[in-house]
Design an enzyme around this catalytic site. Structure first.
Site, PDB file in Angstrom:
ATOM      1  N   VAL A 473       0.835  -1.212   0.000  1.00  0.00           N
ATOM      2  CA  VAL A 473       0.000   0.000   0.000  1.00  0.00           C
ATOM      3  C   VAL A 473       0.870   1.262   0.000  1.00  0.00           C
ATOM      4  O   VAL A 473       0.675   2.179  -0.798  1.00  0.00           O
ATOM      5  CB  VAL A 473      -0.969   0.018   1.205  1.00  0.00           C
ATOM      6  CG1 VAL A 473      -1.724   1.344   1.267  1.00  0.00           C
ATOM      7  CG2 VAL A 473      -1.947  -1.138   1.114  1.00  0.00           C
ATOM      8  N   ALA A 502       9.044   5.665   6.590  1.00  0.00           N
ATOM      9  CA  ALA A 502       9.558   4.731   7.599  1.00  0.00           C
ATOM     10  C   ALA A 502       9.002   3.342   7.349  1.00  0.00           C
ATOM     11  O   ALA A 502       7.884   3.187   6.853  1.00  0.00           O
ATOM     12  CB  ALA A 502       9.180   5.205   9.005  1.00  0.00           C
ATOM     13  N   ALA A 609     -11.652  -0.229   1.291  1.00  0.00           N
ATOM     14  CA  ALA A 609     -10.480   0.272   0.559  1.00  0.00           C
ATOM     15  C   ALA A 609     -10.768   1.677   0.023  1.00  0.00           C
ATOM     16  O   ALA A 609     -10.931   2.618   0.795  1.00  0.00           O
ATOM     17  CB  ALA A 609     -10.077  -0.695  -0.548  1.00  0.00           C
ATOM     18  N   LEU A 611     -13.476   2.720  -1.611  1.00  0.00           N
ATOM     19  CA  LEU A 611     -14.899   3.068  -1.757  1.00  0.00           C
ATOM     20  C   LEU A 611     -15.277   4.190  -0.782  1.00  0.00           C
ATOM     21  O   LEU A 611     -14.872   4.167   0.382  1.00  0.00           O
ATOM     22  CB  LEU A 611     -15.782   1.851  -1.494  1.00  0.00           C
ATOM     23  CG  LEU A 611     -15.669   0.690  -2.486  1.00  0.00           C
ATOM     24  CD1 LEU A 611     -16.565  -0.466  -2.039  1.00  0.00           C
ATOM     25  CD2 LEU A 611     -16.055   1.134  -3.887  1.00  0.00           C
ATOM     26  N   GLY A 662      -2.536 -11.630  -3.123  1.00  0.00           N
ATOM     27  CA  GLY A 662      -2.300 -10.473  -2.267  1.00  0.00           C
ATOM     28  C   GLY A 662      -3.547  -9.941  -1.593  1.00  0.00           C
ATOM     29  O   GLY A 662      -3.517  -8.855  -1.005  1.00  0.00           O
ATOM     30  N   GLU A 665      -4.378 -11.622   4.346  1.00  0.00           N
ATOM     31  CA  GLU A 665      -3.227 -11.368   5.196  1.00  0.00           C
ATOM     32  C   GLU A 665      -2.213 -12.494   4.986  1.00  0.00           C
ATOM     33  O   GLU A 665      -2.569 -13.572   4.499  1.00  0.00           O
ATOM     34  CB  GLU A 665      -3.656 -11.325   6.670  1.00  0.00           C
ATOM     35  CG  GLU A 665      -4.632 -10.228   7.022  1.00  0.00           C
ATOM     36  CD  GLU A 665      -4.003  -8.856   7.008  1.00  0.00           C
ATOM     37  OE1 GLU A 665      -2.762  -8.762   7.104  1.00  0.00           O
ATOM     38  OE2 GLU A 665      -4.752  -7.864   6.868  1.00  0.00           O
ATOM     39  N   ASP A 676     -11.317  -9.325  10.797  1.00  0.00           N
ATOM     40  CA  ASP A 676     -11.198  -8.127   9.965  1.00  0.00           C
ATOM     41  C   ASP A 676     -12.581  -7.528   9.685  1.00  0.00           C
ATOM     42  O   ASP A 676     -12.773  -6.311   9.745  1.00  0.00           O
ATOM     43  CB  ASP A 676     -10.483  -8.472   8.663  1.00  0.00           C
ATOM     44  CG  ASP A 676     -10.119  -7.238   7.862  1.00  0.00           C
ATOM     45  OD1 ASP A 676      -9.458  -6.345   8.423  1.00  0.00           O
ATOM     46  OD2 ASP A 676     -10.517  -7.150   6.690  1.00  0.00           O
ATOM     47  N   LYS A 680     -14.246  -3.864  10.860  1.00  0.00           N
ATOM     48  CA  LYS A 680     -14.854  -2.956   9.892  1.00  0.00           C
ATOM     49  C   LYS A 680     -16.291  -2.617  10.275  1.00  0.00           C
ATOM     50  O   LYS A 680     -16.724  -1.461  10.179  1.00  0.00           O
ATOM     51  CB  LYS A 680     -14.826  -3.581   8.495  1.00  0.00           C
ATOM     52  CG  LYS A 680     -13.428  -3.670   7.892  1.00  0.00           C
ATOM     53  CD  LYS A 680     -13.453  -4.378   6.535  1.00  0.00           C
ATOM     54  CE  LYS A 680     -12.062  -4.454   5.911  1.00  0.00           C
ATOM     55  NZ  LYS A 680     -12.062  -5.174   4.635  1.00  0.00           N
ATOM     56  N   GLY A 794      -7.111  -4.668  -2.442  1.00  0.00           N
ATOM     57  CA  GLY A 794      -6.029  -4.422  -3.384  1.00  0.00           C
ATOM     58  C   GLY A 794      -5.223  -3.206  -2.974  1.00  0.00           C
ATOM     59  O   GLY A 794      -5.772  -2.197  -2.530  1.00  0.00           O
TER      60      GLY A 794
END
Length: 812
Positions: A473, A502, A609, A611, A662, A665, A676, A680, A794
């Site tokens: 990302v 970093a 993501a 949206l 991808g 996780e 997850d 959310k 993605g």
């Protein structure tokens, strides 16, 4: 005729003196050229004086260096050997006089003010003698013969009646080129050598221009003109093309060291314009200063920002001051009697305190003499102990367009507030051309940059980005910024400056901005070892304006930094779900901190993501709607897995494909456990206005608990045991024209997640690939819920969502 003044840097080297020669000889009309001492010589003369007065024999070495410097310059600027030998003799004769004076000081260990004035005059006497032999047809004049002073208030003040008369007599007729040493003068009473103080060469030029009614006064320096701010602090500062005398004076008084402030007074009264020009860039138009106020068509309301670095604030306070006449008279009379200059005053209308600013060097003396002056009042408790607050800086914004323009002060202090900078004292005169304020010195750079940016003095609005997490990302985000930057600068006047990146082990920081072409490689090679705590410390230490911390990690340690960053007025944009799904109290605290500090805490990519789910919900709520129910497929990973299931692709293979693509996780059990999705859903429920914790969510999982135990290797070995069972369920659903979907639901604050069978008429039925979908039912959208659907996983779309949050902070 013109008067041209060349400062120390303009006559400081062989190259610069030859440039002066070229500039002057190109002018056809008569000119008077005023010169300063060679760059650095005045300070060297004074330092050498002090050494001699202390009995330090090393003064001889300093004097030798002064001699060498002048001989080297003569060697470089006068090619004719005969003329060169002649000028060397004259210069050495002056230096012999100077040497004898130093020797006398050394022997008696005493340096009077009179002797100091004599010594410092040699700088301009030497430079003018030298340059008069460089410029063709130049005639040398001695300014001591026509610049006359009288002694008042402990200073040498110009005797204008005598001076103006002598100037007119001296320059009648006017030669083609007159060469005059600046700075130096002589006493009207006794003819002794005096001077006009620091920056006195500018003043000399102004006096000459006024007395002889020059068409213009040109001040030649090493800068292209007045800048909107100090370019050493603000890289985007630019030259101001035109100023009024008032604006120039305000900028000069507050530290813009372009011209000496008294220079403006004489020419102002004769309406003789000043132009600031650059000896090293003579083609540049410079800054034109005149009485005429140019009506600006630019969007910048202020002309420039200036500052004084060394500031101390002294406050005289006490209830005994209220309604008492003469307190301020006593304050400023006492300061004047002790030679202390005050450059800013602020007083509350209640009259119980008066605050004023002085230079740090004057602060202790000011406190001492004022405590003595108000000794009786302090003993009776009418006035408090007087103290000085140090380590401060004074900033002034200047511009005649500020007059009668509402909202300037509000915008100024709002800008400072958003930058987390507290104003200690402020002042504005009724002329409305200057607003001055005092802040902590450590915030000076940040304040100047924030104001410069806010008042459109910068070509671009700048956001300074710290990006942590440069995996899929983060690296995608850096590339998107790199590709989009030219368009943002051209179309939106927005510059995104990545000042730090970093990873989990290293950090790379650069105030001017990193090169996005190779910053990841540079981090690997030149990054310093770091930790979350160290990263936060370094970011705060940089103290950069318009800062945005971008979190592209999944780290709980990084999420713990948010509160500190927000409290220091650094906006946070995060793809990391940890903070927004953490205990409700922490979530609310972060949002409230951001609101109070006037910064942003944005986490759109926590759900869906790229949206626009959270933003849409916020818009609904802010417009008065109420969210009643949410139904969503929020795991792109799980949706991908269920869409891949077929006769040829069993459950275990579909999970592996999600990992390889991808979407999941590194340990896919995190996705399969529904954790997850739960996070959310909790975030969405909270954004909808409900107080929900992760523990409140009911779970209906499709993978038995035993598969989540043990190592990841054991998981891959055992998961195949579910393939047959899932294939049977899939075939049954297929015959019924249904699909599996892992659905998250929230209704009136009650939340649950679980596997659900959806028929062909359900909006979730045709959800392809790793897409997400959400149905939002509200009081307005009740019968027909609002649906948002699209890519929900993605690195590229997540990075795009983070990018969109960053852009929203810029308000473009």
């Amino acid at each position: 005729m013109k008067v041209l003044k060349f400062g120390g840097t303009s006559v400081g080297s062989v190259k610069s003196i030859l440039s002066v020669k070229k500039i002057v000889e190109a002018i056809e009309e008569p000119v008077i050229v005023v010169v300063s001492a060679l760059g650095g010589i005045t300070d060297k003369l004074l330092n050498t004086s002090d050494m001699a007065s202390r009995g330090d024999s090393a003064y001889e070495k300093e004097l030798s260096e002064i001699t060498t410097r002048h001989m080297e310059v003569i060697e470089g600027v006068i090619p004719d050997e005969v003329i060169r030998t002649e000028i060397q003799k004259k210069v050495l004769s002056l230096l012999d006089e100077l040497s004898n004076i130093y020797k006398g000081i050394y022997l008696i260990n005493d340096l009077s003010a009179k002797t100091r004035d004599t010594i410092v005059s040699y700088g301009e006497r030497l430079s003018s003698l030298l340059i008069s032999h460089v410029i063709e047809d130049a005639k040398l004049f001695d300014s001591r013969k026509f610049i006359k002073t009288i002694h008042q208030f402990g200073k040498h003040m110009v005797d204008f009646d005598q001076t103006n008369r002598l100037i007119k007599e001296t320059f009648d007729p006017l030669p083609k080129v007159s060469l005059v040493p600046g700075f130096i003068s002589s006493s009207t009473e006794n003819g002794e050598v005096t001077n006009l103080g620091r920056g006195g060469s500018d003043y000399t030029a102004s006096i000459l221009a006024t007395a002889l009614d020059a068409s213009i006064l040109e001040i030649w320096t090493d800068m292209d003109g007045f800048m909107t701010a100090d370019p050493r602090v603000i890289s985007s500062a630019y030259v101001i093309d035109q100023l009024s005398f008032t604006e120039a004076m305000e900028l000069c008084n507050f530290g813009a060291k372009v011209i000496y402030p008294p220079t403006i007074y004489p020419v102002y009264h004769k309406n003789i314009p000043i132009r600031i020009l650059n000896t090293f860039n003579p083609e540049a138009p410079g800054t034109y200063i005149s009485k005429e106020k140019k009506q600006s068509t630019a969007k910048a309301i202020i002309k420039g920002i200036s500052s004084i670095n060394d500031t101390s604030l002294i406050t005289v306070q006490g209830l005994g001051m209220v309604g008492v006449i003469g307190v301020n008279y006593r304050i400023f009379k006492t300061l004047a009697q002790n030679g202390i200059s005050v450059f800013m005053v602020s007083q509350a209308s209640s009259e119980n305190n008066t605050t004023f600013a002085v230079r740090n060097a004057d602060a202790d003396l000011a406190v001492k003499v004022l405590n003595e002056e108000f000794k009786l009042e302090r003993s009776q408790g009418e006035i408090n102990e007087i103290t000085a607050e140090k380590e401060l800086a004074t900033v002034a914004i200047v511009g005649e367009n500020m007059k009668r323009t509402p909202g300037i002060a509000g915008k100024l202090f709002g800008t400072l507030g958003r930058a987390g900078i507290s104003v200690i004292a402020c002042a504005q005169g009724a002329s409305e051309t200057n607003i001055s304020f005092v802040i902590k010195h450590k915030y000076l750079r940040k304040a100047l940059n924030s104001i410069h940016d806010s008042f459109f003095l910068s070509e671009y609005k700048v956001l300074n980005l710290f990006i942590t997490g440069i995996g899929t990302v983060g690296s995608n985000l850096l590339e998107q910024i790199r590709l989009q930057q030219p368009k943002l600068m051209k179309q939106n006047s927005l510059s995104l400056r990545v000042v730090g990146i970093a990873n989990s082990k290293k950090v790379l920081l650069k105030r001017e901005g990193l090169n996005l072409d190779n910053c990841i490689e540079e981090l690997k090679e030149n990054g310093i070892d770091s930790s979350p705590a160290h990263l936060c410390e370094e970011i705060l230490k940089m103290n950069i304006f318009n800062s945005v911390f971008v979190d592209c990690t999944a780290s709980a340690d990084i999420a713990e930094l948010y509160e500190t960053l927000l409290n220091n007025n650094i906006s946070v944009v995060t793809a990391n779900k940890v903070a927004a799904s953490s205990p409700y109290g922490n979530y609310i605290n972060l949002k409230e901190t951001a609101r109070l500090r006037g910064v942003k805490f944005l986490f759109e990519t926590n759900v869906g993501a790229g949206l626009p789910i959270i933003n849409t919900m916020n818009d609904l709520i802010n417009s008065g709607d109420h969210i009643l129910k949410l139904e969503a497929v929020l795991s792109g990973t799980l949706n991908f897995i269920f869409n891949k299931l077929s006769t040829e692709i069993p459950l275990s293979k579909a999970i592996l494909m999600a990992k390889e693509a991808g979407y999941s996780e590194p340990d896919p059990r995190i996705d399969l456990s529904g954790k997850d999705v739960i996070r959310k859903l909790v975030i969405l429920a909270r954004e909808a206005g409900y107080k929900v914790e992760q523990e409140d969510v009911k779970k209906k999982l499709f993978i038995p608990e035993k598969y989540f135990e043990g190592t990841i290797e054991e998981f891959w070995k055992n998961i195949t045991g579910l393939d047959a069972e899932f294939e049977a369920k899939r075939q049954k659903l297929e015959s019924e024209k249904k699909h599996f979907r892992f659905v998250a639901k929230m209704e009136n604050g009650n939340c649950e997640v679980g596997l659900q069978e959806v028929g062909s008429q359900h909006p979730f039925y045709d959800l392809e690939g790793s897409n997400n979908i959400i149905m939002i039912s509200t009081e307005r959208y009740h019968e027909y819920p609002m649906i948002i659907k699209g890519y929900g996983a993605g690195a590229d779309v997540t990075a795009a969502g983070v990018f969109a949050d960053i852009i929203s902070i810029a308000n473009i």
